[in-house]
Design an enzyme around this catalytic site. Structure first.
Site, PDB file in Angstrom:
ATOM      1  N   HIS A  31       0.912  -1.364   0.142  1.00  0.00           N
ATOM      2  CA  HIS A  31       0.131   0.057   0.066  1.00  0.00           C
ATOM      3  C   HIS A  31       0.930   1.448  -0.120  1.00  0.00           C
ATOM      4  O   HIS A  31       0.411   2.324  -0.275  1.00  0.00           O
ATOM      5  CB  HIS A  31      -1.030   0.164   1.085  1.00  0.00           C
ATOM      6  CG  HIS A  31      -1.773  -1.128   1.326  1.00  0.00           C
ATOM      7  ND1 HIS A  31      -2.761  -1.506   0.115  1.00  0.00           N
ATOM      8  CD2 HIS A  31      -2.372  -2.303   2.348  1.00  0.00           C
ATOM      9  CE1 HIS A  31      -3.320  -2.597   0.517  1.00  0.00           C
ATOM     10  NE2 HIS A  31      -3.088  -2.912   1.834  1.00  0.00           N
TER      11      HIS A  31
HETATM   12 ZN    ZN Z   1      -3.320  -7.151   3.240  1.00  0.00          ZN
END
Ligand code: ZN
Length: 282
Positions: A99
């Site tokens: 992320h």
């Molecule tokens: Zn994850």
């Protein structure tokens, strides 16, 4: 942070791997980190100067051990990729912080180890094409953002449609699965697709995020895989790469559960890699 140490102990205790098969990385070099991340961001993180909202978005406190581990873990992914290029397959006992975007961290991810590794190896001419196979239950938004304009990297993300991040960043191939998808439906969803993509793009290296959060008892996942399903998944990906003579490096990705079952779950990809290496004569 304990899970990394416990994973190593478990693999040694159960003799999945031998001590001489373990290699320790160096921290990633700053110039390599900056192939993906903006200097202003990584300096602010390492000096504990991120703003409150920036820190909240990451969700981890910037303690000294965390900063050290963060730089080291990226070095580990790079070393793992180089070991895979040499031996065919190699596993990192950390990594998969997908992320992380070039200019900010998010969802427990600070630096994008897989993106940095791909960029270093490509820029240095060690290879020409990389495929990221991201099977963590959350979409690999950071990785997709890093390679939006880089045709040398193909990104595949298979994730729970309704899960974090709310706003997905489209990668090359995104497979969004409905909540409670079980073993058979999952394996069916990727069984033809992964081999097909490897044939189509013919990468020189696969970077495999084997996150265990698609498991049914994961606290943050929404899918319903079992340990056996995760093993089938990992065997499938490793076999697809190795039967095409494509080196494959694995990272552990996400997993959120009580420590003991979680550590065992993260060991599955290493067990699968040991087995597939043997089956493919590596
Ligand atoms: Zn994850």
């Amino acid at each position: 942070m304990e899970k990394f140490r416990l994973l190593r102990s478990l693999l040694l205790e159960e003799q999945v791997i031998q001590p001489q098969q373990i290699h320790s990385p160096l921290s990633i070099a700053r110039q390599d980190l900056e192939r993906i991340h903006h200097r202003s961001y990584h300096e602010a993180f390492s000096r504990d100067q991120l703003t409150r909202p920036e820190q909240r978005r990451i969700g981890l406190p910037a303690t000294r051990p965390l900063v050290q581990r963060t730089w080291l873990a990226v070095g580990g992914t790079l070393l793992t990729a180089r070991m895979a290029l040499r031996h065919g397959v190699a596993c990192h006992l950390a990594g998969g912080t997908h992320h992380a975007h070039p200019e900010f961290g998010s969802g427990f991810c600070i630096f994008n180890d897989v993106a940095i590794t791909a960029r270093v190896l490509l820029d240095q001419g060690e290879l020409e094409r990389v495929m990221v196979v991201d099977l963590d239950v959350h979409q690999g938004d950071g990785t997709a953002a890093c390679f939006r304009n880089d045709p040398r990297v193909t990104t595949l993300s298979v994730h729970a449609a309704s899960n974090f991040p709310l706003r997905k960043v489209s990668g090359d191939v995104d497979i969004a699965l409905p909540d409670a998808t079980g073993d058979d439906a999952y394996v069916q969803a990727i069984g033809d697709r992964v081999p097909q993509l490897l044939d189509q793009h013919q990468p020189d290296l696969v970077l495999f995020n084997a996150g265990v959060d698609p498991h049914g008892s994961d606290r943050l996942g929404r899918l319903d895989l079992t340990d056996a399903g995760l093993l089938r998944r990992d065997q499938l990906v490793l076999d697809a790469a190795l039967r095409r003579n494509i080196p494959i490096a694995t990272v552990i990705g996400g997993g959120y559960d009580a420590m003991k079952p979680l550590v065992r779950r993260h060991s599955i990809v290493v067990r699968a890699a040991v087995e597939q290496a043997r089956l493919h004569g590596l």
